[in-house]
Design an enzyme around this catalytic site. Structure first.
Site, mmCIF file in Angstrom:
data_model
loop_
_atom_site.group_PDB
_atom_site.id
_atom_site.type_symbol
_atom_site.label_atom_id
_atom_site.label_comp_id
_atom_site.label_asym_id
_atom_site.label_seq_id
_atom_site.Cartn_x
_atom_site.Cartn_y
_atom_site.Cartn_z
ATOM 1 C CE1 TYR A 124 -3.029 -3.004 0.290
ATOM 2 C CE2 TYR A 124 -4.577 -0.846 1.129
ATOM 3 C CZ TYR A 124 -4.788 -2.565 1.257
ATOM 4 O OH TYR A 124 -5.168 -3.387 0.581
ATOM 5 C CE LYS A 171 2.759 -17.946 0.861
ATOM 6 N NZ LYS A 171 1.780 -19.840 0.497
ATOM 7 C CG ASP A 204 -1.397 -20.290 2.583
ATOM 8 O OD1 ASP A 204 -0.439 -19.933 3.412
ATOM 9 O OD2 ASP A 204 -0.837 -20.670 1.583
ATOM 10 C CG ASP A 228 -7.991 -3.702 2.667
ATOM 11 O OD1 ASP A 228 -8.778 -3.789 2.826
ATOM 12 O OD2 ASP A 228 -7.502 -3.292 1.191
#
Length: 338
Positions: A124, A171, A204, A228
């Site tokens: 972002y 991640k 995930d 988000d």
């Protein structure tokens, strides 16, 4: 005392839900001086849809803002005003409590999860460019300073609010440097809060786990993009963004906002549900130290949703914005004697 608050009504249904929220807030007896401003410099032209510096200065001056929904163009157009406001004001912590409301159909009962999202960097940061025609590069920015700051916020929030467990979402198995730095920063903070259990999940797997059993989560701590995505996913577990509040908090200012869309198709038709902004205003009242008024609104919302006589169509009711707002005001407990 009177509270000076910047009000940014927003777009689409924003002015309607903002006006409804104002009515409820003023019915609590808490006194406000509203400074009403638009978030954009100019709505008429795409080129002018940049952050209104007057709104920014107003929030800096008043330290608190209440904001309705703002639209963002997809794959083109002006940059997101929502993101720009958060970054310009250094509102580094995005806080979204996700809980069931009585009578709202959802796949799970008893959901009570708090999303803490870093608000200023990651993808972002908006650092994108075209390397050569057909090849675009977007830079993911993660810093130790921002990661440590959001970790301290999450642990402090958990300690003050009786939360027992934090999951850091990442991640780092693939993005070993960027997400790795995010985790290292949190791991450095966690030992200072031995009363709070600290765990980690790959993003995930976290998405799968939260839709299998949301009860295993208490507080989720995430970088910007994952935050988000997972905050919207969590909202879907309790009925959607129309009933979930949000706060953006920094060291000097705070902005509480509805994170749902502008819904232009129902704007001006007395159909909008003010619940998300109303519950965001409850967060604002707590931030201002008006906890009694905040509790009275929470109790009124629970009562109106439990009775289900005056709820809006998006949650299965038949009432309009005004009737719902009247019902909330009618359900408010009397102002406590002083």
């Amino acid at each position: 005392m009177r509270h000076k608050v910047t009000l940014i009504p927003g777009e689409g249904i924003g002015p309607e839900v903002a006006a409804a929220t104002q009515r409820v807030l003023e019915a609590t007896g808490v006194q406000f001086d509203w400074e009403v401003l638009e978030a954009r410099t100019d709505k008429a032209t795409e080129a002018g849809q940049l952050v209104n510096q007057g709104a920014v200065e107003s929030v800096r001056r008043n330290h608190v803002a209440l904001k309705g929904p703002m639209g963002t163009a997809i794959a083109g157009g002006a940059p997101s005003v929502n993101v720009a406001l958060r970054k310009t004001l250094d509102l580094y912590a995005n806080l979204r409590p996700v809980k069931n409301l009585p009578g709202v159909k959802s796949r799970f009962d008893g959901v009570d999860v708090v999303i803490v999202r870093e608000n200023t960097e990651d993808l972002y940061a908006g650092l994108e460019h075209e390397v050569v025609p057909g090849v675009v590069e977007s830079l993911k920015i993660i810093t130790e300073k921002a990661s440590t700051r959001i970790a301290k916020f999450a642990f402090d929030y958990s300690k003050k609010n009786g939360r027992k467990k934090i999951h850091a979402i990442h991640k780092a198995n693939i993005m070993k440097l960027s997400d790795g730095l995010f985790l290292k920063s949190i791991r450095a903070v966690a030992p200072s809060y031995p009363e709070i259990e600290y765990k980690e999940f790959i993003v995930d797997n976290a998405c799968m786990q939260i839709v299998l059993d949301p009860s295993q989560f208490d507080v989720l701590l995430l970088p910007n993009l994952y935050g988000d995505v997972m905050s919207d996913l969590a909202a879907g577990l309790v009925g959607g963004l129309g009933i979930v509040p949000s706060g953006n908090i920094g060291d000097d200012c705070a902005m509480f906002e509805a994170v749902h869309g502008t819904a232009p198709d129902i704007a001006g038709k007395n159909l909008a549900n003010p619940t998300a902004l109303l519950l965001s205003s409850v967060m604002m009242l707590k931030h201002l130290g008006e906890r009694s008024a905040a509790l009275r609104i929470e109790q009124a919302v629970d009562k109106v949703y439990t009775e289900a006589k005056h709820t809006t169509r998006d949650v299965g009711g038949k009432s309009g914005t005004a009737e719902f707002t009247d019902a909330i005001i009618g359900a408010l407990a009397p102002v406590p004697a002083r």
